[in-house]
Structure formats: C-alpha cells, structure tokens
Write a protein that holds these residues in place. Structure first.
Motif, PDB file in Angstrom:
ATOM      1  N   ALA A  90       1.640  20.332   5.008  1.00 35.39           N
ATOM      2  CA  ALA A  90       0.726  21.164   4.221  1.00 35.39           C
ATOM      3  C   ALA A  90      -0.463  20.333   3.744  1.00 35.39           C
ATOM      4  N   ALA A  91      -0.192  19.111   3.348  1.00 34.68           N
ATOM      5  CA  ALA A  91      -1.269  18.241   2.857  1.00 34.68           C
ATOM      6  C   ALA A  91      -2.262  17.941   3.976  1.00 34.68           C
ATOM      7  N   SER A  92      -1.719  17.610   5.172  1.00 35.58           N
ATOM      8  CA  SER A  92      -2.645  17.261   6.254  1.00 35.58           C
ATOM      9  C   SER A  92      -3.506  18.465   6.644  1.00 35.58           C
ATOM     10  N   GLN A 143      -3.090  10.010   8.528  1.00 32.25           N
ATOM     11  CA  GLN A 143      -2.056   9.272   7.797  1.00 32.25           C
ATOM     12  C   GLN A 143      -0.841  10.166   7.550  1.00 32.25           C
ATOM     13  N   GLN A 144      -1.111  11.395   7.131  1.00 28.96           N
ATOM     14  CA  GLN A 144      -0.008  12.313   6.824  1.00 28.96           C
ATOM     15  C   GLN A 144       0.757  12.715   8.077  1.00 28.96           C
ATOM     16  N   ARG A 164      -7.170  10.874   6.206  1.00 24.89           N
ATOM     17  CA  ARG A 164      -6.017  11.235   5.376  1.00 24.89           C
ATOM     18  C   ARG A 164      -5.053  12.128   6.156  1.00 24.89           C
ATOM     19  N   SER A 169       7.490  18.846   5.336  1.00 20.30           N
ATOM     20  CA  SER A 169       6.790  20.098   5.038  1.00 20.30           C
ATOM     21  C   SER A 169       5.644  19.854   4.052  1.00 20.30           C
ATOM     22  N   THR A 170       5.864  18.957   3.112  1.00 22.24           N
ATOM     23  CA  THR A 170       4.816  18.665   2.132  1.00 22.24           C
ATOM     24  C   THR A 170       3.628  17.958   2.797  1.00 22.24           C
ATOM     25  N   SER A 171       3.953  16.969   3.622  1.00 23.12           N
ATOM     26  CA  SER A 171       2.881  16.235   4.294  1.00 23.12           C
ATOM     27  C   SER A 171       2.141  17.115   5.299  1.00 23.12           C
ATOM     28  N   ARG A 191      -4.517  20.670   4.600  1.00 28.33           N
ATOM     29  CA  ARG A 191      -5.542  20.750   3.559  1.00 28.33           C
ATOM     30  C   ARG A 191      -6.660  19.731   3.799  1.00 28.33           C
ATOM     31  N   TRP A 192      -6.259  18.508   4.196  1.00 24.16           N
ATOM     32  CA  TRP A 192      -7.310  17.504   4.472  1.00 24.16           C
ATOM     33  C   TRP A 192      -8.206  17.978   5.607  1.00 24.16           C
ATOM     34  N   ARG A 228     -10.710  21.045   4.675  1.00 28.36           N
ATOM     35  CA  ARG A 228     -11.774  20.850   3.692  1.00 28.36           C
ATOM     36  C   ARG A 228     -13.135  21.143   4.328  1.00 28.36           C
TER      37      ARG A 228
END
Lengths: 537, 121
Positions: A323-325, A341-342, A338, A319-321, A327-328, A331
């Motif tokens: 959300a991170a992906s 990768q996630q 990135r 779930s964290t990754s 966000r990447w 942008r």
C-alpha cells in the motif's frame, strides 16, 4: 443274686478304672475300691476308718435333694486328695434304702475331670487352631503351595563339595543339572485358591512334579533354588506360571523356608494373582500410545493455529509496504525510489513468509517417520474412528469402501492418517457450512493400477470454486471462515514425501472429490506416474 | 491535523516496523520507529501526535504503555495492533481505551482510516 455273682461284682468293683466307694448316712466309708485309692491317695484301710468329711472336707449332711428325691444324682463334685490337691470329679451317685425305705447308704462312682479337662481343652484348642489354619489355607485369596524339595539335597551337597557359592550362576552354566533339579521338585498340596487360579478342578491335580506349571519361568526356579542353597528364609519376585488350560498367569511369588519340628527345612510358597494388574498396566500403555498417536494427528490443526502469529508478521508487512509503495507511486510527483525500496522490502518479506511455510512443511512431513507396510483399510478405518465425534457433530454419514486384495502401502501411519483426517474434516466442515441435509462422506480405496492404490474422498458439499482449483494446495488458500489454508498444503507435502500425490475436482452434480495416489508396497511403480500430474500441482 | 504530525511506531518486528513507518511517511506524516515501548518512553518522541503500537512486545506491552501515558496525563491517541486472537487479551486492550485496535494481518487501508480518524480528534 447268688454269692458267686456277688464275688464277681466284687471283682468288677476292684478292677474298674473309675473310683467307687460306698458311704453310710453318717458319712463313714464302707467300701473303697483300688481306683479310688489311686485317685484320692487314701488306702482302703485308711479310707474305711474315715468319713467323707474327713476325706474330702465335705459336709456329709448335705446330700443333694435330687438324690434324696429320686435316688439318683449325677454331676460335678469337688473332691480332695490325701495330699490336699483339689479335684473335680464327674460323680454318679445312687441312694440305697433299707427295708423300711429309709436311706442307708450312698454309692458313688467318679471320673476325674481334672486331667481330662485339660486334655480336652488342649485338644479343643488344637482342633480350633488346625481348623482355623485350614480355614486360612482354604479361603485365603492367595495360592498356597507346599513344595517337597528333599530330592534337591544331593544336588546341593554336590555343589557345596565343588565349592559353588553362586548357585544361580552355576546352574546357568549347567543347564542339564538345573533340568534334573527342576524335575525333582514336587508339590505336596495346594489350596483351593490355587486350583481356581490355575483353572484346575481338584487339588489332587497339582500333587506331583511342578515342572508343567513352572516350565516357562525357569529363571524364577533357579533363583529360588539359589536362595534355598544359601539358606535364605525368604524370597519374593514377580513372575508367571502356566495354568492347567495353558494360560499365562502373572503372579507375585513369595516363598519362605522354615525349620519343621523335626529340624528339617521345608518351604511354603504363596502366589498372588496380578494378571489383572499387569493387564491394566498393558492397557494403560496402549491407551497412552493411542493418545500420543491421536495427539500427533491433531498436531496438524495445532500446527495450523500456532503459526498464525509468525506468518502474520511478514503478511502484514507485505500488505502495508504494498500500500505504501502504491502511495509513493501515485503521488503527484511519484517517488520511485521510496516505492522501489518498499517493493524490495515486499520481496524480502515474501521470502521470509515462504521460509516459514517451508519450515512448517518440514515439521509436518519430515518428522522422524517410521515407514512400514500399512493396510489401507486399517489406515482409513483408524482415521475414521478418530473423526467419529467430529462427523457426528456435523451430522455427516460416512461410507467406507475398500476393494478386496488391496496391496499395502509403505508409509508413516500417523502422517498418512493426518492426510485422511484433514480431507475428511474439510469435507465435513464444507457440507456443514453449506447447510442442507444430504451430508454424506464417502471414502473409497481401490487399485488404480497394479502398483498404485487410489483413495477417493467424496463429499456432497458446495464443491470447489473453479477459480481456486490451481491454488487449492498452496499455503493459505482457504474457502473456510477462520481457516488457515494450511491443511491441503501439508497433506500434499506428506503425500509427496511418500512418493504419492493428490488431486482435486468436483463430483458430477454436487460436491468435491479428492483423489490420493499412493505407491503400493511392492511391485512396479512406474506405470501410473504422470497421468494426472497436471492436476496435482 | 497538519501533515507534519509526528507518528510514533512501536513494533518489535523490524520488517513490519519499517513497513508501517514507510506507510505513514507515504501519507505525508513524520514517523519515528521504536523497537519497544520502553525505548519510546525514553526517547524525545513523547510529543508524538499519535502512537501506533504492537501489543505483545518484549518489555512493556502496548496496553501497559497506554496506561502509563494516561498516568502521565498524556491524551495522545494510541492505535493498538496485535497478531493474537485471544478474546481475553483483546478485551483487556479495549478496556485500556485505544483509538483503534487492529488485528494482523490488517490492510493498509484499515490502518490509514484508523490513523486519520485518530488525528482528526
């Protein structure tokens, strides 16, 4: 009284066993019979020259007041023999009076108590001892047997002549000889405890050959014979014998060999009833097995809880990754590298989670299982018994219906019960969470076709969400607050492991219904497969 | 707080550590991952503006770390993360005075909210 009468009396006086003498008021002896001579050691001639003072060391002036008053006296009198030995005499005295009424003589007849007393005491002691032994024999809560094994003597001699050392081994090699010896042992008597222990009605029933009571424990008898053969004085072991009513009685046997007064060896056997203890041990063992079984059923729940930590790690990473992906990518200038990768990381973590789930399924369904034919009715009834408290706590009534002549299924009792427990628990919790008073759980077993047993678990809860039907059996699907969503997934694994399947649906009206199909223990298993395959995934 | 704030991420599970570090970086912060509280204390990252730490780890626990930082006179906000549901443990964590307490599995949004609130202090 005539003269001849008097001479008869004189004969009586001479022949009587009791000592008799007559003394004047001055203490001088005037008559002395042979028994008195034997008892006191004074001849008639010697006695008649003396007074009672001289003979017995007695103060002659001291006549008993009762004798003087009534003319009769009876009591214990201290006397002494010529050799000086003190005697205790049971004496009867009569006072003779003259024509003027004045006392003239005392007649005394005596019985020696000294020896008699010792005899009496010894007899009384013996009687007391015998009585107390009898008391012990009768009332001791130990079954006592007096064996008569004299007929074994020739066998022992034969064995000795043959140089046998280990009689136990020799008798095992010669069962025919052992049987003859076994039949030769008789019982002389038993105590009332034995009668009670063996369910008899009279000690006499037990007199005779002991074979009928001991026939189920020949090993014990062989060991007892071997002990006797090597001149042991004691043998004890835990064994069992058969009561009059055919019941098996567990006992501790203690047998002891003693030399009798005549030097001959004899034996006494005591049995202590340990039936209750053995029964308690067995019950405890059963209880332990039941407990272990219950623990294994509960394991489903334990398992579900224990994996929380392990599964949470990859889930959180995913779930964290994720959300991170996002966000990447979101942008102003998306960082695809990135994000990629996630996403790769997410795929790897998802695989890791799947591996954990696989492992759990393995633990739940692929434990060493012992498949055996199981009666479905018993299987469900036991699962229901396990749930009794839980169902009561949720105020759920349970209805169990099993069709007649249902064939058994092949399976692991614990695993299949896990499935029923899980389904019933889900149903109870669903109804409880939904509230409402109509909390009825129905488990029905019937024959689906000749080779398939069908069990339905129906509740009157809120039913299954239509959108969840496909995921129902997937791991982590749950509609319960705090649920892990593992129960149905594991249940399905277990059923598949048994060549069965499960499907879910809603009842017309209200409630959910889960249907389990299990192949019957015997018969063709092809006809029913595939019919509901689309629902079981 | 400027976007070049340094966030220390202490988590013994490498996959989760990597995810959190990446999430923090995706927010525009600098992030430094450490496999244990001891490794963090031994590093030059003590100057971090915020610490995100697991509670149950080999060595010093997240709660111990917070206490150690207080002893050192450091007021850096500490966000604690745990997979455990043990009420006693959660109580002890709260008593240590964390800037946030998250239970796994948490959503990224929850962590982000928590982090931004801590940095705004």
């Amino acid at each position: 009284m005539s003269a001849s009468d008097l001479s008869h009396l004189s004969d009586v006086f001479d022949l009587m066993d009791e000592s008799a003498f007559v003394r004047g008021m001055d203490g001088r002896l005037t008559a002395w019979n042979p028994a008195a001579a034997r008892l006191y050691g004074w001849s008639e001639a010697d006695a008649l020259e003396r007074t009672v003072d001289q003979l017995f060391g007695e103060d002659t002036s001291r006549l008993d007041p009762l004798l003087l008053a009534t003319g009769r006296w009876e009591g214990e009198a201290p006397r002494r023999t010529a050799a000086g030995t003190e005697l205790r005499i049971q004496a009867r005295q009569r006072l003779r009076r003259g024509p003027d009424g004045a006392p003239v003589a005392v007649v005394e007849i005596g019985r020696d108590l000294t020896a008699g007393r010792l005899e009496d005491q010894a007899r009384r002691d013996l009687e007391l001892r015998v009585a107390s032994y009898q008391y012990v024999f009768d009332y001791m809560p130990v079954s006592l047997w007096q064996f008569d094994a004299r007929l074994l003597g020739p066998f022992y001699r034969q064995a000795r002549e043959l140089g046998v050392v280990d009689l136990d081994a020799w008798l095992q090699a010669h069962p025919d000889i052992f049987e003859q010896m076994f039949s030769a042992i008789h019982c002389h008597g038993v105590n009332p405890t034995t009668v009670r222990l063996l369910g008899g009605s009279d000690p006499a029933e037990f007199v005779g050959p002991i074979h009928r009571f001991w026939r189920t424990s020949p090993d014990t008898l062989r060991r007892v014979m071997a002990a006797s053969y090597r001149a042991a004085t004691f043998h004890t072991e835990e064994t069992s014998l058969i009561g009059v009513d055919g019941r098996k009685i567990d006992v501790i046997l203690v047998i002891t060999w003693l030399a009798g007064p005549d030097g001959r060896r004899f034996s006494i056997a005591g049995l202590v009833d340990i039936t209750e203890r053995v029964r308690a041990q067995k019950a405890e063992l059963r209880l332990q097995e039941e407990f272990a079984h219950s623990a294994r059923i509960s394991m489903l729940g334990e398992l579900t809880a224990s994996i929380a930590h392990e599964v949470n790690q990859p889930l959180t990473a995913i779930s964290t990754s994720g959300a991170a992906s996002l966000r990447w990518l979101n942008r102003e200038t998306p960082d695809v590298e990135r994000a990629t990768q996630q996403l790769e990381h997410i795929v790897a973590e998802a695989r890791r989670a799947a591996e954990i789930i696989d492992r759990i399924h393995g633990m739940a369904a692929k434990q060493p299982s012992a498949k055996q034919p199981l009666e479905v009715e018993t299987l469900i009834a036991e699962a229901a018994a396990f749930l009794q408290h839980e169902l009561q706590a949720h105020d759920v009534t349970l209805e169990l219906t099993t069709a007649a002549d249902l064939p058994p299924v092949d399976g692991d009792r614990t695993q299949l019960q896990q499935v029923f427990v899980n389904l019933a628990l889900n149903a109870a919790q669903a109804m409880s969470q939904a509230g409402g008073g109509d909390r009825h759980l129905a488990i029905r077993a019937s024959l689906d076709d000749a080779s398939t047993v069908k069990v339905t678990v129906e509740d009157r809860g809120p039913g299954l969400p239509p959108e969840g039907a496909d995921q129902l059996f997937e791991s982590f699907f749950t509609t319960k607050a705090g649920g892990m969503g593992m129960g149905l997934a594991i249940s399905r694994s277990i059923l598949e492991h048994h060549g069965g399947r499960i499907q879910a649906g809603n009842r017309p009206g209200r409630g959910a219904v889960f249907t389990i199909f299990l192949p019957a223990s015997e018969g063709v298993r092809s006809s029913a497969t595939g019919v509901d395959a689309n629902l079981s995934v | 707080m400027s976007r070049d704030a340094l966030i220390a991420v202490i988590e013994d599970d490498p996959a989760l550590r990597r995810s959190i570090v990446d999430l923090v970086e995706s927010l525009g912060y600098r992030a430094a991952g450490h496999p244990s509280a001891d490794a963090f204390l031994a590093s030059g990252d003590l100057v971090a503006d915020c610490v995100i730490t697991d509670i149950q780890m080999p060595g010093l626990s997240g709660i111990d770390l917070k206490r150690r930082l207080v002893e050192m006179g450091r007021t850096v906000p500490v966000i604690m993360v745990t997979a455990r549901q043990d009420p006693a443990l959660l109580q002890r964590a709260r008593e240590a005075g964390p800037a946030g307490l998250l239970q796994k599995p948490f959503t990224a949004e929850a962590l982000i909210d928590c982090l931004q609130a801590a940095l705004a202090l």
